[in-house]
Design a protein around this motif. Structure first.
Motif, PDB file in Angstrom:
ATOM      1  N   SER A  94       0.856  -1.179   0.000  1.00 28.64           N
ATOM      2  CA  SER A  94       0.000   0.000   0.000  1.00 28.64           C
ATOM      3  C   SER A  94       0.895   1.233   0.000  1.00 28.64           C
ATOM      4  O   SER A  94       2.107   1.135   0.116  1.00 28.64           O
ATOM      5  N   ASN A 131      -6.004  -2.993  -4.537  1.00 34.80           N
ATOM      6  CA  ASN A 131      -5.886  -1.973  -3.511  1.00 34.80           C
ATOM      7  C   ASN A 131      -4.775  -0.967  -3.853  1.00 34.80           C
ATOM      8  O   ASN A 131      -4.982   0.241  -3.867  1.00 34.80           O
ATOM      9  N   GLN A 135      -4.869   2.999  -5.335  1.00 34.80           N
ATOM     10  CA  GLN A 135      -4.171   4.095  -4.648  1.00 34.80           C
ATOM     11  C   GLN A 135      -3.253   4.851  -5.598  1.00 34.80           C
ATOM     12  O   GLN A 135      -3.208   6.077  -5.583  1.00 34.80           O
ATOM     13  N   HIS A 301      -8.918   5.703   8.618  1.00 36.51           N
ATOM     14  CA  HIS A 301      -8.076   4.815   7.826  1.00 36.51           C
ATOM     15  C   HIS A 301      -8.858   3.556   7.438  1.00 36.51           C
ATOM     16  O   HIS A 301      -8.839   3.128   6.296  1.00 36.51           O
ATOM     17  N   ASP A 302      -9.543   3.000   8.424  1.00 37.73           N
ATOM     18  CA  ASP A 302     -10.377   1.826   8.160  1.00 37.73           C
ATOM     19  C   ASP A 302     -11.385   2.082   7.060  1.00 37.73           C
ATOM     20  O   ASP A 302     -11.525   1.295   6.129  1.00 37.73           O
ATOM     21  N   VAL A 305      -9.682   2.396   3.628  1.00 40.61           N
ATOM     22  CA  VAL A 305      -9.183   1.136   3.079  1.00 40.61           C
ATOM     23  C   VAL A 305     -10.347   0.200   2.775  1.00 40.61           C
ATOM     24  O   VAL A 305     -10.361  -0.481   1.745  1.00 40.61           O
TER      25      VAL A 305
ATOM     26  N   ARG B  28      -3.035  -1.165  10.387  1.00 44.35           N
ATOM     27  CA  ARG B  28      -2.892  -0.741   8.992  1.00 44.35           C
ATOM     28  C   ARG B  28      -2.324  -1.845   8.131  1.00 44.35           C
ATOM     29  O   ARG B  28      -2.765  -2.080   7.008  1.00 44.35           O
ATOM     30  N   LEU B  31      -4.945  -4.359   7.406  1.00 40.94           N
ATOM     31  CA  LEU B  31      -5.847  -3.878   6.358  1.00 40.94           C
ATOM     32  C   LEU B  31      -5.200  -4.033   4.985  1.00 40.94           C
ATOM     33  O   LEU B  31      -5.826  -4.483   4.033  1.00 40.94           O
ATOM     34  N   ASP B  32      -3.920  -3.668   4.911  1.00 44.12           N
ATOM     35  CA  ASP B  32      -3.208  -3.789   3.636  1.00 44.12           C
ATOM     36  C   ASP B  32      -3.191  -5.229   3.133  1.00 44.12           C
ATOM     37  O   ASP B  32      -3.200  -5.480   1.935  1.00 44.12           O
TER      38      ASP B  32
END
Lengths: 737, 86
Positions: A94, A131, A135, A301-302, A305, B28, B31-32
């Motif tokens: 990410s 993902n 981005q 953030h949750d 994402v 994080r 999640l990634d």
């Protein structure tokens, strides 16, 4: 194929986008006017480097990212008379978290402004990979989605609908199997089409979660006001809301502003007129952002994402079809290599095989290399004599400097050239993350990280390489522990000493039928002892020192086992590892050889300096089961452990130069005459295992930590342990035997 | 349905991810890796020493320590065969 969805026929972007940019900020890319910059991004384990290699061939070089100790790969290729420069970005999952790798990748896409960014994804795992694609497409429009490993997907009965992906993402999509060379021309064609403006991707705009819409819009309008040409204000707003310090710094520094803002060079040259650092209006934006983020921060953030993943899921569902009823997980290998019963034994056996191949395979090339290099020494000697050079010059240069160099190369190069490719092979195959997986529990106990096992594995080849390999550990505390303890795995420079001692002294104590097994077991035992010391010292460091702390989290992807690529392995292990280590031999071992010769040939009174020094060290050496000559050899051999044994022999024979004996029998006789016993051999093996890192490793530690304190600790801690352990052995041995 | 800890899931069992009670960088990273609410997750392999454990999620194999999986809550998926068989 219908490209209308994202294609524009107006061709408003001329084919000289590259020329319009005078310089690429922060990245120090000096580029010629006719080169286009292509960035290669992607998750780890997607075959990104295979694409890189397939495109650039051998036309590549490595360097470091400015200000970072992260390796940077760069290469060139030509297609239809256009020149391209390909930059391999670090593999990341990410751009939103805070690792160095992600910062580098993001900054390059944002500030380096590549002409095209190719995002390589694993076709068997498209949803998660999208993902990152989504981005990156928020930062730049010129993105190509490269679905790699399409052959693997086919095997798993996964089919990807290219048109559907292109339609939904608004990006050109190419399907490749880089390993077989499939689809690479399509990739190059797509790159060209973006460069020439035939295709103008219009990436799908991700849908921000409802809770974020308002704060984002507020920030976007202030950002637009202050930076009218900012290409992606919504993305910047999102980062500000997420409290991204790096983005704040970039916005606050006038230096970066032009690159953030401009799409044409005229703005870049006017950078002085742009808001200056700490401009009040910039600060106002930050304040607004901070204020807004307080209300959304915990969930922000949750939410973001999750919404990315929902988009990714939706797009994937439309584009990917899997045949049902087929067993897709055929990884029965994991049932063996990471299983409860066989996992650890399989690992020890594999390690032993690697050692065996390295040691046995290196024997003959070492001998050939030694013969050849020492013939040159003879030639040097003759030449010097012919020129009537004084004896000390001949001695110093030919028998000192040159001999030290020749020794190290012949002892070290062959095992390196075998060990590193095997290691890279295991890396390519996908086994190494499994080692971390197998051993993590032990490292967790010692307050360290399972990935430390990988750095240790590299340390078996060369501790300097092992120290560099600790970069994969995220937590600075755990990384320092891994750096300090890497010394406790014996490197290739120490193997020959260990093997010689094990076979001359330990094996000899067993009946001849068992002797080779005894020698091999001794080596394995010493290695396991090194691992034990590593764990204990790590535990000590993480409970009793300023490196105190709980082991952090362990999240690691276990990639599918893949057929390794032999050519790439040989190339990278030669370039990255073997040559590096060889270079060290030249700058380190040659002076050590010279010093050794000087010590043996400068006389004070009746004895040489070497003998005086050895006498002085004698009591200290004896206390730990060794003697003065051995200790002195260890001091001289700080630059290169390979010259230990020849130096010891030189000391015992009172010869004027490093010497080797023809047979093991003679060698043992010499040692026994000088008072060696099995205990001496055991003490020496332990000392060799523990003592301190060689000077190259010490320099590497300094470079990696930038701390004098930790560099000193990395030397003194092992040295004290070596003295303590050898002292205990020397004092208790007579009581036991 | 009752929520249980991911660490309580047996080898081969599959479940639907419901809640991650972990914060900061660790969250994080999860999640990634695709640890998103309502994703399917399956226990694939335990390390020889019992910990960490590898899970299938979004087509990839991800290993996590028990400390982490103790704080991830899931709903057992009785019907799904999981990703081992599709």
């Amino acid at each position: 194929m219908q490209k209308a969805n994202y294609m524009s026929n107006t061709c408003a972007i001329p084919n000289n986008i590259a020329q319009s940019r005078e310089q690429v900020f922060q990245i120090n890319l000096s580029k010629t006017h006719h080169e286009y910059v292509i960035a290669l991004a992607g998750n780890p384990n997607t075959g990104k480097s295979t694409i890189f290699n397939a495109l650039t061939g051998l036309n590549q070089h490595t360097g470091n990212w400015p200000g970072k100790t992260v390796k940077r790969m760069e290469g060139k290729f030509r297609f239809h008379d256009r020149h391209y420069r390909l930059i391999d970005l670090p593999g990341t999952y990410s751009l939103l978290s805070t690792s160095t790798d992600e910062e580098i990748a993001r900054n390059f896409v944002l500030f380096g402004k590549p002409d095209v960014t190719v995002v390589v994804v694993d076709s068997t795992c498209l949803e998660r990979n999208l993902n990152l694609v989504l981005q990156i497409a928020q930062i730049t429009n010129n993105v190509i989605l490269c679905c790699n490993l399409i052959d693997e997907a086919k095997r798993k009965s996964i089919s990807i609908n290219q048109q559907s992906l292109e339609h939904d993402l608004g990006l050109p999509v190419v399907l490749t199997s880089a390993r077989n060379g499939d689809g690479l021309d399509d990739l190059k064609k797509s790159i060209e089409e973006i460069i020439t403006g035939q295709i103008r991707p219009q990436p799908f705009a991700i849908s921000y979660p409802d809770e974020l819409k308002e704060p984002v819009e507020t920030l976007v309008s202030s950002l637009r006001e202050l930076f009218p040409t900012l290409p992606n204000p919504a993305w910047v707003a999102m980062r500000l809301l997420d409290g991204d310090q790096k983005i704040k710094e970039s916005l606050d520094s006038a230096e970066l502003l032009p690159t953030l803002l401009n799409n044409d060079s005229s703005l870049a040259t006017e950078s002085h007129h742009l808001p200056s650092p700490s401009n009040p209006s910039v600060n106002t934006i930050f304040k607004t952002a901070d204020h807004l983020s307080r209300s959304v921060q915990p969930v922000m953030h949750d939410l973001f994402v999750e919404s990315l993943f929902l988009d990714a899921q939706r797009i994937t569902r439309r584009a990917v079809t899997k045949k049902t009823g087929i067993r897709i997980w055929d990884n029965s290998l994991d049932h063996l290599l990471t299983s409860r019963i066989f996992g650890i034994p399989a690992m020890v056996i594999l390690l032993s095989i690697v050692f065996f191949l390295t040691i046995e395979g290196a024997n003959i090339p070492s001998q050939i290399l030694a013969d050849w290099l020492f013939q040159i020494e003879g030639l040097l000697d003759h030449t010097f004599n012919y020129l009537n050079a004084p004896w000390w010059l001949t001695g110093f240069l030919a028998h000192g400097v040159y001999r030290g160099l020749a020794w190290v190369i012949s002892v070290m190069l062959p095992p390196m050239a075998i060990f590193f490719p095997i290691f890279t092979f295991l890396e390519d195959f996908g086994y190494l993350p499994r080692v971390a997986f197998n051993l993590d529990r032990l490292f967790k106990w010692s307050g360290a990280h399972g990935k430390q096992a990988l750095a240790m594995g590299m340390g078996f080849g060369c501790n300097a390489a092992g120290v560099i390999a600790t970069r994969i550990i995220d937590s600075p505390r755990e990384r320092l522990i891994a750096i300090i303890t890497n010394n406790f795995v014996p490197c290739n420079g120490r193997w020959p000493t260990l093997i010689m001692l094990a076979s001359l002294f330990v094996a000899a104590a067993f009946p001849s039928a068992l002797s080779s097994v005894a020698a091999a077991s001794t080596i394995v035992f010493i290695t396991l002892f090194g691992v034990l010391v590593t764990l204990l010292v790590s535990k000590f460091l993480s409970t009793r020192t300023s490196l105190r702390g709980e082991s952090s989290f362990f999240q690691i992807e276990l990639p599918p086992y893949r057929r390794p690529q032999f050519l790439r392995i040989i190339y990278t292990s030669l370039i990255d590892r073997t040559l590096l280590v060889l270079w060290r031999a030249i700058v380190m071992a040659a002076p050590a050889g010279g010093l050794c010769w000087l010590l043996a040939n400068i006389y004070v009174g009746q004895y040489s300096l070497f003998a005086h020094a050895a006498n002085f060290l004698q009591p200290m050496g004896q206390a730990i089961g060794l003697d003065g000559v051995i200790l002195l050899a260890y001091i001289i051999a700080i630059p290169a452990n390979e010259i230990i044994v020849p130096t010891i022999i030189m000391g015992y024979m009172a010869a004027g130069q490093m010497t080797e004996l023809d047979s093991d029998f003679e060698l043992k006789q010499l040692f026994v005459q000088n008072g060696w016993s099995v205990m001496t051999a055991v003490s020496l093996m332990l000392f060799s295992l523990l003592h301190y890192p060689c000077s190259t490793t010490t320099m590497t530690i300094w470079k990696e930590t930038k701390s004098v304190k930790w560099t000193v600790v990395s030397n003194l801690l092992p040295l004290s342990i070596a003295f303590a352990v050898c002292f205990i052995v020397a004092q208790t041995w007579p009581l036991l035997f | 349905m009752k929520l249980i800890r991911l660490s309580e899931l047996l080898l081969g069992q599959s479940a639907i991810l419901k809640e991650i009670k972990i914060n900061g960088l660790q969250r994080r990273r999860l999640l990634d890796f695709g640890f998103i609410k309502d994703s399917e997750i399956q226990v694939a392999q335990r390390s020889p020493l019992g910990d960490p454990t590898a899970y299938w999620i979004k087509g990839a194999l991800i290993a996590l320590r028990k400390e982490e999986t103790d704080n991830i809550f899931v709903e057992v998926n009785q019907n799904a065969k999981g990703q081992l068989y599709e």
